[in-house]
Design a protein around this motif. Sequence first.
Motif, PDB file in Angstrom:
ATOM      1  N   SER A  36       0.838  -1.214   0.000  1.00 16.12           N
ATOM      2  CA  SER A  36       0.000   0.000   0.000  1.00 16.12           C
ATOM      3  C   SER A  36       0.864   1.252   0.000  1.00 16.12           C
ATOM      4  O   SER A  36       0.502   2.256  -0.619  1.00 16.12           O
ATOM      5  CB  SER A  36      -0.948  -0.007   1.191  1.00 16.12           C
ATOM      6  OG  SER A  36      -0.221   0.046   2.398  1.00 16.12           O
ATOM      7  N   GLY A  37       2.009   1.203   0.666  1.00 18.38           N
ATOM      8  CA  GLY A  37       2.921   2.346   0.622  1.00 18.38           C
ATOM      9  C   GLY A  37       3.471   2.578  -0.775  1.00 18.38           C
ATOM     10  O   GLY A  37       3.587   3.716  -1.241  1.00 18.38           O
ATOM     11  N   THR A  38       3.792   1.494  -1.463  1.00 21.13           N
ATOM     12  CA  THR A  38       4.294   1.601  -2.836  1.00 21.13           C
ATOM     13  C   THR A  38       3.222   2.137  -3.774  1.00 21.13           C
ATOM     14  O   THR A  38       3.495   2.991  -4.628  1.00 21.13           O
ATOM     15  CB  THR A  38       4.784   0.218  -3.314  1.00 21.13           C
ATOM     16  OG1 THR A  38       5.754  -0.267  -2.387  1.00 21.13           O
ATOM     17  CG2 THR A  38       5.401   0.297  -4.686  1.00 21.13           C
ATOM     18  N   VAL A  39       2.007   1.644  -3.623  1.00 21.13           N
ATOM     19  CA  VAL A  39       0.893   2.145  -4.442  1.00 21.13           C
ATOM     20  C   VAL A  39       0.666   3.627  -4.169  1.00 21.13           C
ATOM     21  O   VAL A  39       0.450   4.417  -5.097  1.00 21.13           O
ATOM     22  CB  VAL A  39      -0.390   1.323  -4.171  1.00 21.13           C
ATOM     23  CG1 VAL A  39      -1.621   2.015  -4.723  1.00 21.13           C
ATOM     24  CG2 VAL A  39      -0.254  -0.056  -4.772  1.00 21.13           C
ATOM     25  N   GLY A  40       0.714   4.013  -2.911  1.00 22.45           N
ATOM     26  CA  GLY A  40       0.526   5.418  -2.571  1.00 22.45           C
ATOM     27  C   GLY A  40       1.569   6.312  -3.200  1.00 22.45           C
ATOM     28  O   GLY A  40       1.262   7.403  -3.690  1.00 22.45           O
ATOM     29  N   LEU A  41       2.821   5.851  -3.209  1.00 21.59           N
ATOM     30  CA  LEU A  41       3.887   6.661  -3.807  1.00 21.59           C
ATOM     31  C   LEU A  41       3.769   6.758  -5.316  1.00 21.59           C
ATOM     32  O   LEU A  41       3.811   7.856  -5.876  1.00 21.59           O
ATOM     33  CB  LEU A  41       5.256   6.072  -3.454  1.00 21.59           C
ATOM     34  CG  LEU A  41       5.877   6.488  -2.149  1.00 21.59           C
ATOM     35  CD1 LEU A  41       7.189   5.738  -1.945  1.00 21.59           C
ATOM     36  CD2 LEU A  41       6.122   7.966  -2.106  1.00 21.59           C
ATOM     37  N   PHE A  42       3.638   5.617  -5.971  1.00 25.79           N
ATOM     38  CA  PHE A  42       3.769   5.598  -7.422  1.00 25.79           C
ATOM     39  C   PHE A  42       2.472   5.755  -8.193  1.00 25.79           C
ATOM     40  O   PHE A  42       2.509   6.183  -9.353  1.00 25.79           O
ATOM     41  CB  PHE A  42       4.489   4.325  -7.860  1.00 25.79           C
ATOM     42  CG  PHE A  42       5.912   4.297  -7.392  1.00 25.79           C
ATOM     43  CD1 PHE A  42       6.849   5.124  -7.969  1.00 25.79           C
ATOM     44  CD2 PHE A  42       6.298   3.478  -6.358  1.00 25.79           C
ATOM     45  CE1 PHE A  42       8.155   5.118  -7.535  1.00 25.79           C
ATOM     46  CE2 PHE A  42       7.603   3.460  -5.914  1.00 25.79           C
ATOM     47  CZ  PHE A  42       8.537   4.289  -6.504  1.00 25.79           C
ATOM     48  N   LEU A  43       1.349   5.444  -7.602  1.00 24.55           N
ATOM     49  CA  LEU A  43       0.092   5.583  -8.335  1.00 24.55           C
ATOM     50  C   LEU A  43      -0.762   6.753  -7.862  1.00 24.55           C
ATOM     51  O   LEU A  43      -1.741   7.104  -8.529  1.00 24.55           O
ATOM     52  CB  LEU A  43      -0.719   4.283  -8.239  1.00 24.55           C
ATOM     53  CG  LEU A  43      -0.084   3.069  -8.923  1.00 24.55           C
ATOM     54  CD1 LEU A  43      -0.994   1.859  -8.755  1.00 24.55           C
ATOM     55  CD2 LEU A  43       0.196   3.339 -10.376  1.00 24.55           C
ATOM     56  N   ILE A  44      -0.417   7.347  -6.729  1.00 26.85           N
ATOM     57  CA  ILE A  44      -1.201   8.483  -6.234  1.00 26.85           C
ATOM     58  C   ILE A  44      -0.338   9.730  -6.135  1.00 26.85           C
ATOM     59  O   ILE A  44      -0.626  10.751  -6.767  1.00 26.85           O
ATOM     60  CB  ILE A  44      -1.860   8.153  -4.882  1.00 26.85           C
ATOM     61  CG1 ILE A  44      -2.814   6.969  -5.038  1.00 26.85           C
ATOM     62  CG2 ILE A  44      -2.599   9.364  -4.346  1.00 26.85           C
ATOM     63  CD1 ILE A  44      -3.373   6.437  -3.745  1.00 26.85           C
ATOM     64  N   ALA A  45       0.743   9.681  -5.366  1.00 26.67           N
ATOM     65  CA  ALA A  45       1.553  10.873  -5.114  1.00 26.67           C
ATOM     66  C   ALA A  45       2.291  11.351  -6.365  1.00 26.67           C
ATOM     67  O   ALA A  45       2.304  12.554  -6.668  1.00 26.67           O
ATOM     68  CB  ALA A  45       2.546  10.613  -3.982  1.00 26.67           C
ATOM     69  N   MET A  46       2.910  10.437  -7.096  1.00 27.25           N
ATOM     70  CA  MET A  46       3.679  10.852  -8.269  1.00 27.25           C
ATOM     71  C   MET A  46       2.813  11.473  -9.366  1.00 27.25           C
ATOM     72  O   MET A  46       3.155  12.543  -9.879  1.00 27.25           O
ATOM     73  CB  MET A  46       4.493   9.694  -8.831  1.00 27.25           C
ATOM     74  CG  MET A  46       5.471  10.117  -9.905  1.00 27.25           C
ATOM     75  SD  MET A  46       6.442   8.774 -10.570  1.00 27.25           S
ATOM     76  CE  MET A  46       7.427   8.344  -9.166  1.00 27.25           C
ATOM     77  N   PRO A  47       1.673  10.874  -9.751  1.00 21.20           N
ATOM     78  CA  PRO A  47       0.836  11.537 -10.765  1.00 21.20           C
ATOM     79  C   PRO A  47       0.294  12.895 -10.288  1.00 21.20           C
ATOM     80  O   PRO A  47       0.214  13.838 -11.085  1.00 21.20           O
ATOM     81  CB  PRO A  47      -0.310  10.557 -10.999  1.00 21.20           C
ATOM     82  CG  PRO A  47       0.242   9.244 -10.618  1.00 21.20           C
ATOM     83  CD  PRO A  47       1.188   9.504  -9.499  1.00 21.20           C
ATOM     84  N   LEU A  48      -0.064  13.001  -9.003  1.00 20.11           N
ATOM     85  CA  LEU A  48      -0.516  14.300  -8.501  1.00 20.11           C
ATOM     86  C   LEU A  48       0.590  15.343  -8.579  1.00 20.11           C
ATOM     87  O   LEU A  48       0.358  16.487  -8.967  1.00 20.11           O
ATOM     88  CB  LEU A  48      -1.002  14.172  -7.055  1.00 20.11           C
ATOM     89  CG  LEU A  48      -2.350  13.524  -6.838  1.00 20.11           C
ATOM     90  CD1 LEU A  48      -2.617  13.357  -5.340  1.00 20.11           C
ATOM     91  CD2 LEU A  48      -3.451  14.341  -7.480  1.00 20.11           C
ATOM     92  N   PHE A  49       1.818  14.951  -8.220  1.00 20.62           N
ATOM     93  CA  PHE A  49       2.950  15.864  -8.298  1.00 20.62           C
ATOM     94  C   PHE A  49       3.219  16.286  -9.743  1.00 20.62           C
ATOM     95  O   PHE A  49       3.414  17.470 -10.032  1.00 20.62           O
ATOM     96  CB  PHE A  49       4.197  15.207  -7.706  1.00 20.62           C
ATOM     97  CG  PHE A  49       5.445  16.003  -7.915  1.00 20.62           C
ATOM     98  CD1 PHE A  49       5.694  17.122  -7.141  1.00 20.62           C
ATOM     99  CD2 PHE A  49       6.356  15.639  -8.884  1.00 20.62           C
ATOM    100  CE1 PHE A  49       6.839  17.878  -7.337  1.00 20.62           C
ATOM    101  CE2 PHE A  49       7.502  16.376  -9.081  1.00 20.62           C
ATOM    102  CZ  PHE A  49       7.747  17.498  -8.317  1.00 20.62           C
TER     103      PHE A  49
END
Length: 83
Positions: A36-49
């Motif tokens: 879930s941490g990996t999903v949060g980083l790469f599928l949520i945080a990175m596209p938002l950034f």
Amino acid sequence: MKHIIVVITLSSIAAIIYGFSIKEEENALANKFIGSGTVGLFLIAMPLFLFKESKGKKVKDYMLTDENIKKMQGKDIEKPENQ
């Protein structure tokens, strides 16, 4: 928007660290935290950034076209006579 991205990033990193710290006791739960941490980083945080940072910029300026390559090399852009 900036604060949301920071919170998501920090919570994702915290989940990954927590997952690795409990990996010895509860392997299945640790894998869920790490995933879930990996999903949060790469599928949520990175596209938002990327969406936040690219707002108002032209994609064409960053593409490798013949015109941009010649600009980088310092050559004048040659246009055909009929244009």
